[in-house]
Design a protein around this motif. Sequence first.
Motif, PDB file in Angstrom:
ATOM      1  N   THR A  18     -11.854   4.242  -4.094  1.00 25.69           N
ATOM      2  CA  THR A  18     -11.613   3.085  -4.953  1.00 25.69           C
ATOM      3  C   THR A  18     -10.147   2.673  -4.827  1.00 25.69           C
ATOM      4  O   THR A  18      -9.257   3.512  -4.893  1.00 25.69           O
ATOM      5  CB  THR A  18     -11.944   3.398  -6.423  1.00 25.69           C
ATOM      6  OG1 THR A  18     -13.337   3.683  -6.526  1.00 25.69           O
ATOM      7  CG2 THR A  18     -11.593   2.250  -7.344  1.00 25.69           C
ATOM      8  N   THR A  19      -9.900   1.382  -4.643  1.00 24.87           N
ATOM      9  CA  THR A  19      -8.536   0.875  -4.572  1.00 24.87           C
ATOM     10  C   THR A  19      -8.053   0.560  -5.979  1.00 24.87           C
ATOM     11  O   THR A  19      -8.740  -0.130  -6.741  1.00 24.87           O
ATOM     12  CB  THR A  19      -8.460  -0.379  -3.689  1.00 24.87           C
ATOM     13  OG1 THR A  19      -8.865  -0.034  -2.367  1.00 24.87           O
ATOM     14  CG2 THR A  19      -7.044  -0.940  -3.647  1.00 24.87           C
ATOM     15  N   TYR A  20      -6.872   1.077  -6.305  1.00 27.06           N
ATOM     16  CA  TYR A  20      -6.239   0.821  -7.596  1.00 27.06           C
ATOM     17  C   TYR A  20      -4.996  -0.031  -7.369  1.00 27.06           C
ATOM     18  O   TYR A  20      -4.211   0.242  -6.464  1.00 27.06           O
ATOM     19  CB  TYR A  20      -5.862   2.143  -8.287  1.00 27.06           C
ATOM     20  CG  TYR A  20      -7.078   2.954  -8.643  1.00 27.06           C
ATOM     21  CD1 TYR A  20      -7.754   2.732  -9.838  1.00 27.06           C
ATOM     22  CD2 TYR A  20      -7.565   3.913  -7.774  1.00 27.06           C
ATOM     23  CE1 TYR A  20      -8.891   3.461 -10.159  1.00 27.06           C
ATOM     24  CE2 TYR A  20      -8.703   4.646  -8.087  1.00 27.06           C
ATOM     25  CZ  TYR A  20      -9.362   4.416  -9.273  1.00 27.06           C
ATOM     26  OH  TYR A  20     -10.483   5.128  -9.587  1.00 27.06           O
ATOM     27  N   VAL A  80      -5.247   4.214  -2.879  1.00 34.60           N
ATOM     28  CA  VAL A  80      -6.681   4.524  -2.799  1.00 34.60           C
ATOM     29  C   VAL A  80      -6.942   5.842  -3.505  1.00 34.60           C
ATOM     30  O   VAL A  80      -6.232   6.834  -3.301  1.00 34.60           O
ATOM     31  CB  VAL A  80      -7.140   4.581  -1.322  1.00 34.60           C
ATOM     32  CG1 VAL A  80      -8.602   4.999  -1.227  1.00 34.60           C
ATOM     33  CG2 VAL A  80      -6.930   3.225  -0.660  1.00 34.60           C
ATOM     34  N   GLY A  81      -7.970   5.847  -4.342  1.00 39.49           N
ATOM     35  CA  GLY A  81      -8.337   7.032  -5.107  1.00 39.49           C
ATOM     36  C   GLY A  81      -8.784   8.186  -4.216  1.00 39.49           C
ATOM     37  O   GLY A  81      -9.364   7.978  -3.153  1.00 39.49           O
ATOM     38  N   THR A  92       0.839  -1.198   0.000  1.00 39.12           N
ATOM     39  CA  THR A  92       0.000   0.000   0.000  1.00 39.12           C
ATOM     40  C   THR A  92       0.873   1.246   0.000  1.00 39.12           C
ATOM     41  O   THR A  92       1.815   1.346   0.775  1.00 39.12           O
ATOM     42  CB  THR A  92      -0.931   0.009   1.228  1.00 39.12           C
ATOM     43  OG1 THR A  92      -1.751  -1.174   1.182  1.00 39.12           O
ATOM     44  CG2 THR A  92      -1.808   1.236   1.251  1.00 39.12           C
ATOM     45  N   MET A  93       0.538   2.170  -0.890  1.00 41.08           N
ATOM     46  CA  MET A  93       1.256   3.441  -0.964  1.00 41.08           C
ATOM     47  C   MET A  93       0.280   4.586  -0.765  1.00 41.08           C
ATOM     48  O   MET A  93      -0.884   4.490  -1.138  1.00 41.08           O
ATOM     49  CB  MET A  93       1.953   3.592  -2.322  1.00 41.08           C
ATOM     50  CG  MET A  93       3.110   2.627  -2.513  1.00 41.08           C
ATOM     51  SD  MET A  93       4.013   2.938  -4.034  1.00 41.08           S
ATOM     52  CE  MET A  93       4.740   4.553  -3.690  1.00 41.08           C
ATOM     53  N   ALA A  94       0.770   5.657  -0.188  1.00 43.71           N
ATOM     54  CA  ALA A  94      -0.021   6.873  -0.036  1.00 43.71           C
ATOM     55  C   ALA A  94       0.267   7.791  -1.224  1.00 43.71           C
ATOM     56  O   ALA A  94       1.283   7.656  -1.907  1.00 43.71           O
ATOM     57  CB  ALA A  94       0.344   7.574   1.275  1.00 43.71           C
ATOM     58  N   VAL A 154      -2.325  -0.049 -14.457  1.00 42.05           N
ATOM     59  CA  VAL A 154      -3.179   0.359 -13.341  1.00 42.05           C
ATOM     60  C   VAL A 154      -4.521  -0.355 -13.511  1.00 42.05           C
ATOM     61  O   VAL A 154      -5.124  -0.318 -14.587  1.00 42.05           O
ATOM     62  CB  VAL A 154      -3.387   1.893 -13.311  1.00 42.05           C
ATOM     63  CG1 VAL A 154      -4.323   2.283 -12.175  1.00 42.05           C
ATOM     64  CG2 VAL A 154      -2.045   2.611 -13.204  1.00 42.05           C
ATOM     65  N   TYR A 155      -4.974  -0.994 -12.418  1.00 45.49           N
ATOM     66  CA  TYR A 155      -6.219  -1.763 -12.434  1.00 45.49           C
ATOM     67  C   TYR A 155      -7.156  -1.295 -11.332  1.00 45.49           C
ATOM     68  O   TYR A 155      -6.710  -0.937 -10.245  1.00 45.49           O
ATOM     69  CB  TYR A 155      -5.939  -3.260 -12.204  1.00 45.49           C
ATOM     70  CG  TYR A 155      -5.052  -3.887 -13.232  1.00 45.49           C
ATOM     71  CD1 TYR A 155      -5.576  -4.357 -14.428  1.00 45.49           C
ATOM     72  CD2 TYR A 155      -3.686  -4.008 -13.015  1.00 45.49           C
ATOM     73  CE1 TYR A 155      -4.753  -4.943 -15.373  1.00 45.49           C
ATOM     74  CE2 TYR A 155      -2.863  -4.583 -13.960  1.00 45.49           C
ATOM     75  CZ  TYR A 155      -3.394  -5.048 -15.140  1.00 45.49           C
ATOM     76  OH  TYR A 155      -2.579  -5.613 -16.080  1.00 45.49           O
ATOM     77  N   ALA A 156      -8.441  -1.346 -11.607  1.00 47.49           N
ATOM     78  CA  ALA A 156      -9.472  -1.208 -10.579  1.00 47.49           C
ATOM     79  C   ALA A 156     -10.059  -2.599 -10.384  1.00 47.49           C
ATOM     80  O   ALA A 156      -9.847  -3.491 -11.195  1.00 47.49           O
ATOM     81  CB  ALA A 156     -10.539  -0.213 -11.020  1.00 47.49           C
ATOM     82  N   GLY A 157     -10.802  -2.788  -9.322  1.00 45.56           N
ATOM     83  CA  GLY A 157     -11.382  -4.094  -9.046  1.00 45.56           C
ATOM     84  C   GLY A 157     -10.666  -4.756  -7.886  1.00 45.56           C
ATOM     85  O   GLY A 157     -10.165  -4.082  -6.988  1.00 45.56           O
TER      86      GLY A 157
END
Length: 184
Positions: free
Chosen positions: A129-131, A71-72, A33-35, A93-96
């Motif tokens: 949304t998590t990418y 996170v968007g 996880t990155m900010a 880059v993916y969503a889902g």
Amino acid sequence: CGIVNSCRANSITCIGGALPIAPVNDNCSGAITMAVNTSTGGTTVNATLESPAPPTCGTTLGQPGVWYRVVGTGNQLGASLCAASGWDSKIFVYAGSCGSWNCVTGNDDNGPLCTGAAASATWCSVPTTTYFILVTGFSSPSAFTLAISQTVNASPSLALSLATNSVCPTRSTVATASGATSYS
């Protein structure tokens, strides 16, 4: 040896007797996880091919990669490998969710944030949304630095002026709006 099977047997000898250790973020489930507005070092050395293979967009996938997540925020986000300018990289880059990816964008060279062989991508994010970001190479593994950035676009200011000081139910008036491209 010609046709003798024992001459054609393949074997792998590992230094120290152990198999190479894959990076902790080798699989999507281990994504780091990155900010926003941070960077981190990583490597694709000893990474394994993605299984199942995620869909691609913008470029093809041919080398094993490693995973990150962000996170968007509702703003434009960017993911770049500009600091690894000597490495021919790719980024997706993916969503889902892991295994159920929707490709948002992908890049091989000359992305919107980098020049040359360093990959980068930008996308309009949706809040919360998590990418998932997959970092991979064109033809070889390498160490790299991944940077996550954000572009905040100012909200339009709206101004409304009426042709007259009042609006009556049976009369019409002209309203003039400025500051955006559509109004409701």
